[in-house]
Design a protein around this motif. Structure first.
Motif, PDB file in Angstrom:
ATOM      1  N   PHE A   2       0.815  -1.164  -0.054  1.00  0.00           N
ATOM      2  CA  PHE A   2       0.016  -0.003   0.063  1.00  0.00           C
ATOM      3  C   PHE A   2       0.819   1.133   0.114  1.00  0.00           C
ATOM      4  O   PHE A   2       2.022   1.228   0.345  1.00  0.00           O
ATOM      5  CB  PHE A   2      -1.095  -0.001   1.229  1.00  0.00           C
ATOM      6  N   GLY A   3       0.238   2.475  -0.325  1.00  0.00           N
ATOM      7  CA  GLY A   3       1.150   3.600  -0.336  1.00  0.00           C
ATOM      8  C   GLY A   3       1.137   4.077   0.949  1.00  0.00           C
ATOM      9  O   GLY A   3       0.227   3.697   1.837  1.00  0.00           O
ATOM     10  N   THR A   4       1.910   4.731   1.188  1.00  0.00           N
ATOM     11  CA  THR A   4       2.290   5.429   2.552  1.00  0.00           C
ATOM     12  C   THR A   4       2.110   6.808   2.800  1.00  0.00           C
ATOM     13  O   THR A   4       2.005   7.700   1.722  1.00  0.00           O
ATOM     14  CB  THR A   4       3.818   5.139   3.385  1.00  0.00           C
ATOM     15  N   VAL A   5       1.489   7.436   3.976  1.00  0.00           N
ATOM     16  CA  VAL A   5       1.643   8.904   4.019  1.00  0.00           C
ATOM     17  C   VAL A   5       2.734   9.169   4.518  1.00  0.00           C
ATOM     18  O   VAL A   5       3.693   8.755   4.938  1.00  0.00           O
ATOM     19  CB  VAL A   5       0.243   9.270   4.797  1.00  0.00           C
ATOM     20  N   LYS A   9       1.571  12.883   8.599  1.00  0.00           N
ATOM     21  CA  LYS A   9       0.210  12.607   8.793  1.00  0.00           C
ATOM     22  C   LYS A   9       0.471  11.193   9.508  1.00  0.00           C
ATOM     23  O   LYS A   9       1.322  10.408   9.405  1.00  0.00           O
ATOM     24  CB  LYS A   9      -0.212  12.451   7.379  1.00  0.00           C
ATOM     25  N   THR A  10      -0.863  10.642   9.806  1.00  0.00           N
ATOM     26  CA  THR A  10      -0.915   9.209  10.249  1.00  0.00           C
ATOM     27  C   THR A  10      -1.685   8.287   9.250  1.00  0.00           C
ATOM     28  O   THR A  10      -2.287   8.953   8.614  1.00  0.00           O
ATOM     29  CB  THR A  10      -1.915   9.384  11.591  1.00  0.00           C
ATOM     30  N   GLY A  11      -1.186   7.131   9.315  1.00  0.00           N
ATOM     31  CA  GLY A  11      -1.749   5.959   8.590  1.00  0.00           C
ATOM     32  C   GLY A  11      -1.744   5.099   9.450  1.00  0.00           C
ATOM     33  O   GLY A  11      -1.365   4.952  10.538  1.00  0.00           O
ATOM     34  N   TYR A  12      -2.116   3.789   8.899  1.00  0.00           N
ATOM     35  CA  TYR A  12      -2.329   2.552   9.541  1.00  0.00           C
ATOM     36  C   TYR A  12      -1.044   1.982   9.818  1.00  0.00           C
ATOM     37  O   TYR A  12       0.061   1.903   8.809  1.00  0.00           O
ATOM     38  CB  TYR A  12      -3.119   1.391   8.913  1.00  0.00           C
ATOM     39  N   GLU A  13      -0.419   1.134  10.750  1.00  0.00           N
ATOM     40  CA  GLU A  13       0.632   0.675  11.127  1.00  0.00           C
ATOM     41  C   GLU A  13       0.881  -0.425  10.211  1.00  0.00           C
ATOM     42  O   GLU A  13       0.333  -1.262  10.011  1.00  0.00           O
ATOM     43  CB  GLU A  13       0.689   0.178  12.599  1.00  0.00           C
ATOM     44  N   LYS A  14       2.082  -0.225   9.543  1.00  0.00           N
ATOM     45  CA  LYS A  14       2.437  -1.264   8.399  1.00  0.00           C
ATOM     46  C   LYS A  14       2.670  -2.574   8.830  1.00  0.00           C
ATOM     47  O   LYS A  14       1.843  -3.468   8.125  1.00  0.00           O
ATOM     48  CB  LYS A  14       3.763  -0.653   7.894  1.00  0.00           C
ATOM     49  N   GLY A  52       2.353   5.741   8.318  1.00  0.00           N
ATOM     50  CA  GLY A  52       1.928   4.517   7.929  1.00  0.00           C
ATOM     51  C   GLY A  52       1.210   4.398   6.640  1.00  0.00           C
ATOM     52  O   GLY A  52       1.246   5.209   5.716  1.00  0.00           O
ATOM     53  N   TYR A  53       0.492   3.411   6.460  1.00  0.00           N
ATOM     54  CA  TYR A  53      -0.263   3.158   5.270  1.00  0.00           C
ATOM     55  C   TYR A  53      -1.377   3.959   4.948  1.00  0.00           C
ATOM     56  O   TYR A  53      -2.013   4.176   5.950  1.00  0.00           O
ATOM     57  CB  TYR A  53      -0.631   1.715   5.123  1.00  0.00           C
ATOM     58  N   ASP A  54      -1.581   4.294   3.591  1.00  0.00           N
ATOM     59  CA  ASP A  54      -2.712   5.367   3.763  1.00  0.00           C
ATOM     60  C   ASP A  54      -3.967   4.510   3.865  1.00  0.00           C
ATOM     61  O   ASP A  54      -4.304   3.448   3.389  1.00  0.00           O
ATOM     62  CB  ASP A  54      -2.676   5.283   2.045  1.00  0.00           C
ATOM     63  N   THR A  55      -4.878   5.175   4.614  1.00  0.00           N
ATOM     64  CA  THR A  55      -5.775   4.331   5.431  1.00  0.00           C
ATOM     65  C   THR A  55      -6.872   4.194   4.476  1.00  0.00           C
ATOM     66  O   THR A  55      -7.613   2.990   4.354  1.00  0.00           O
ATOM     67  CB  THR A  55      -6.673   5.610   6.587  1.00  0.00           C
ATOM     68  N   HIS A  56      -7.195   5.127   3.332  1.00  0.00           N
ATOM     69  CA  HIS A  56      -7.935   4.972   2.138  1.00  0.00           C
ATOM     70  C   HIS A  56      -7.834   3.535   1.457  1.00  0.00           C
ATOM     71  O   HIS A  56      -8.609   2.932   0.976  1.00  0.00           O
ATOM     72  CB  HIS A  56      -8.393   6.235   1.456  1.00  0.00           C
ATOM     73  N   ALA A  60     -10.097   0.316   1.394  1.00  0.00           N
ATOM     74  CA  ALA A  60     -10.766  -0.082   0.180  1.00  0.00           C
ATOM     75  C   ALA A  60     -10.287  -1.543   0.072  1.00  0.00           C
ATOM     76  O   ALA A  60     -11.140  -2.497  -0.504  1.00  0.00           O
ATOM     77  CB  ALA A  60     -10.338   0.656  -1.106  1.00  0.00           C
ATOM     78  N   ALA A  61      -9.006  -1.962   0.304  1.00  0.00           N
ATOM     79  CA  ALA A  61      -8.534  -3.497   0.298  1.00  0.00           C
ATOM     80  C   ALA A  61      -9.323  -4.187   0.908  1.00  0.00           C
ATOM     81  O   ALA A  61      -9.743  -5.480   0.745  1.00  0.00           O
ATOM     82  CB  ALA A  61      -7.269  -3.427   0.430  1.00  0.00           C
ATOM     83  N   LEU A  62      -9.556  -3.810   2.150  1.00  0.00           N
ATOM     84  CA  LEU A  62     -10.183  -4.614   3.181  1.00  0.00           C
ATOM     85  C   LEU A  62     -11.957  -4.914   2.654  1.00  0.00           C
ATOM     86  O   LEU A  62     -12.320  -5.963   2.699  1.00  0.00           O
ATOM     87  CB  LEU A  62     -10.599  -3.953   4.934  1.00  0.00           C
ATOM     88  N   ASP A  63     -12.440  -4.005   2.200  1.00  0.00           N
ATOM     89  CA  ASP A  63     -13.769  -4.023   1.352  1.00  0.00           C
ATOM     90  C   ASP A  63     -13.710  -4.776   0.451  1.00  0.00           C
ATOM     91  O   ASP A  63     -14.608  -5.858   0.216  1.00  0.00           O
ATOM     92  CB  ASP A  63     -14.278  -2.738   0.891  1.00  0.00           C
ATOM     93  N   ARG A  64     -12.880  -5.122  -0.435  1.00  0.00           N
ATOM     94  CA  ARG A  64     -12.410  -5.884  -1.387  1.00  0.00           C
ATOM     95  C   ARG A  64     -12.315  -7.294  -1.111  1.00  0.00           C
ATOM     96  O   ARG A  64     -12.780  -8.449  -1.525  1.00  0.00           O
ATOM     97  CB  ARG A  64     -11.586  -5.634  -2.405  1.00  0.00           C
ATOM     98  N   LEU A  65     -11.485  -7.523  -0.009  1.00  0.00           N
ATOM     99  CA  LEU A  65     -11.145  -8.756   0.736  1.00  0.00           C
ATOM    100  C   LEU A  65     -12.487  -9.414   1.318  1.00  0.00           C
ATOM    101  O   LEU A  65     -12.741 -10.515   0.963  1.00  0.00           O
ATOM    102  CB  LEU A  65     -10.189  -8.546   1.649  1.00  0.00           C
ATOM    103  N   GLU A  66     -13.332  -8.505   2.055  1.00  0.00           N
ATOM    104  CA  GLU A  66     -14.533  -9.108   2.504  1.00  0.00           C
ATOM    105  C   GLU A  66     -15.603  -9.622   1.565  1.00  0.00           C
ATOM    106  O   GLU A  66     -16.105 -10.490   1.599  1.00  0.00           O
ATOM    107  CB  GLU A  66     -15.261  -7.852   3.167  1.00  0.00           C
ATOM    108  N   SER A  67     -15.536  -8.828   0.563  1.00  0.00           N
ATOM    109  CA  SER A  67     -16.503  -9.224  -0.857  1.00  0.00           C
ATOM    110  C   SER A  67     -16.041 -10.459  -1.305  1.00  0.00           C
ATOM    111  O   SER A  67     -16.855 -11.232  -1.622  1.00  0.00           O
ATOM    112  CB  SER A  67     -16.291  -8.200  -1.920  1.00  0.00           C
ATOM    113  N   ALA A  68     -14.587 -10.678  -1.271  1.00  0.00           N
ATOM    114  CA  ALA A  68     -14.209 -12.023  -1.875  1.00  0.00           C
ATOM    115  C   ALA A  68     -14.539 -13.249  -0.902  1.00  0.00           C
ATOM    116  O   ALA A  68     -14.932 -14.143  -1.650  1.00  0.00           O
ATOM    117  CB  ALA A  68     -12.589 -11.994  -2.297  1.00  0.00           C
ATOM    118  N   PHE A  69     -14.371 -12.992   0.355  1.00  0.00           N
ATOM    119  CA  PHE A  69     -14.778 -14.090   1.397  1.00  0.00           C
ATOM    120  C   PHE A  69     -16.085 -14.157   1.172  1.00  0.00           C
ATOM    121  O   PHE A  69     -16.368 -15.453   1.237  1.00  0.00           O
ATOM    122  CB  PHE A  69     -14.137 -13.518   2.633  1.00  0.00           C
ATOM    123  N   VAL A  70     -17.002 -13.324   1.185  1.00  0.00           N
ATOM    124  CA  VAL A  70     -18.557 -13.569   1.237  1.00  0.00           C
ATOM    125  C   VAL A  70     -18.546 -14.377  -0.095  1.00  0.00           C
ATOM    126  O   VAL A  70     -19.722 -15.191  -0.342  1.00  0.00           O
ATOM    127  CB  VAL A  70     -19.314 -12.138   1.112  1.00  0.00           C
TER     128      VAL A  70
END
Length: 180
Positions: A2-5, A9-14, A52-56, A60-70
């Motif tokens: 993922f891209g980083t900020v 700025k703050t982002g998710y812990e890599k 950290g990693y860009d939160t958006h 978005a990747a979490l949304d796609r991952l959830e869709s794949a699991f469903v």
């Protein structure tokens, strides 16, 4: 991955994000004894750190991952029980939402604790009305629209507690994903 900020700025812990997505890949491919569910993906949280990693991107990747699991869960269920059984199970899950949807506006969820910030009741009730339109009148609504919905902040008698609202819409997203 993922891209980083910037470090300003703050982002998710890599490392947390990388570890979660590595586990998700292994679970999806059946290479781990620790299963992962769509609900667990939906509830994933990561610490915020500078640079950290860009939160958006991660969200978005979490949304796609959830869709794949469903989608995989649906394919496995339909393969074992048939499409009608899948739709019946989804209909039953949708019915669990109706109790709350049938409540009067302003009383659909628990109020925010005294002095605590919560979600604006009018905003939440409006999204509930859209769900009723989807279920009762086949008005268009997607899981992505539910996921991206935001509610204004409110306090006191104008606010719903955030936890119950979040849990309700998480379940609604699961239902819509099962149909999409």
């Amino acid at each position: 991955m993922f891209g980083t900020v910037s470090v300003l700025k703050t982002g998710y812990e890599k490392d947390e994000v990388d570890e979660f997505f590595d586990h998700a890949r292994q679970a999806y491919e059946g290479r781990t004894a620790q299963p992962l569910t769509a609900a667990e993906i939906q509830q994933a949280t990561f610490d915020l750190v500078r640079g950290g990693y860009d939160t958006h991107e991660v969200d978005a990747a979490l949304d796609r991952l959830e869709s794949a699991f469903v989608a995989r869960q649906r394919a496995e269920f339909v393969g074992a029980h048939g499409q009608d059984a899948w739709m019946g199970a989804l209909a039953e899950r949708a019915r669990t939402l109706y109790g709350r949807l049938g409540r009067p506006d302003g009383d659909k969820f628990a109020p925010a604790d005294r002095g605590q910030q919560g979600y604006d009741k009018d905003d939440v009730d409006a999204l509930c009305d859209r769900l009723v339109g989807y279920f009762d009148r086949q008005e268009p609504l997607t899981s992505a629209q539910l996921r991206s919905a935001t509610f204004a902040a409110a306090r006191g008698e104008d606010a719903y507690a955030e936890g119950p609202v979040d849990a309700f819409f998480a379940r609604a997203v699961e239902v819509l994903l099962g149909v999409e």
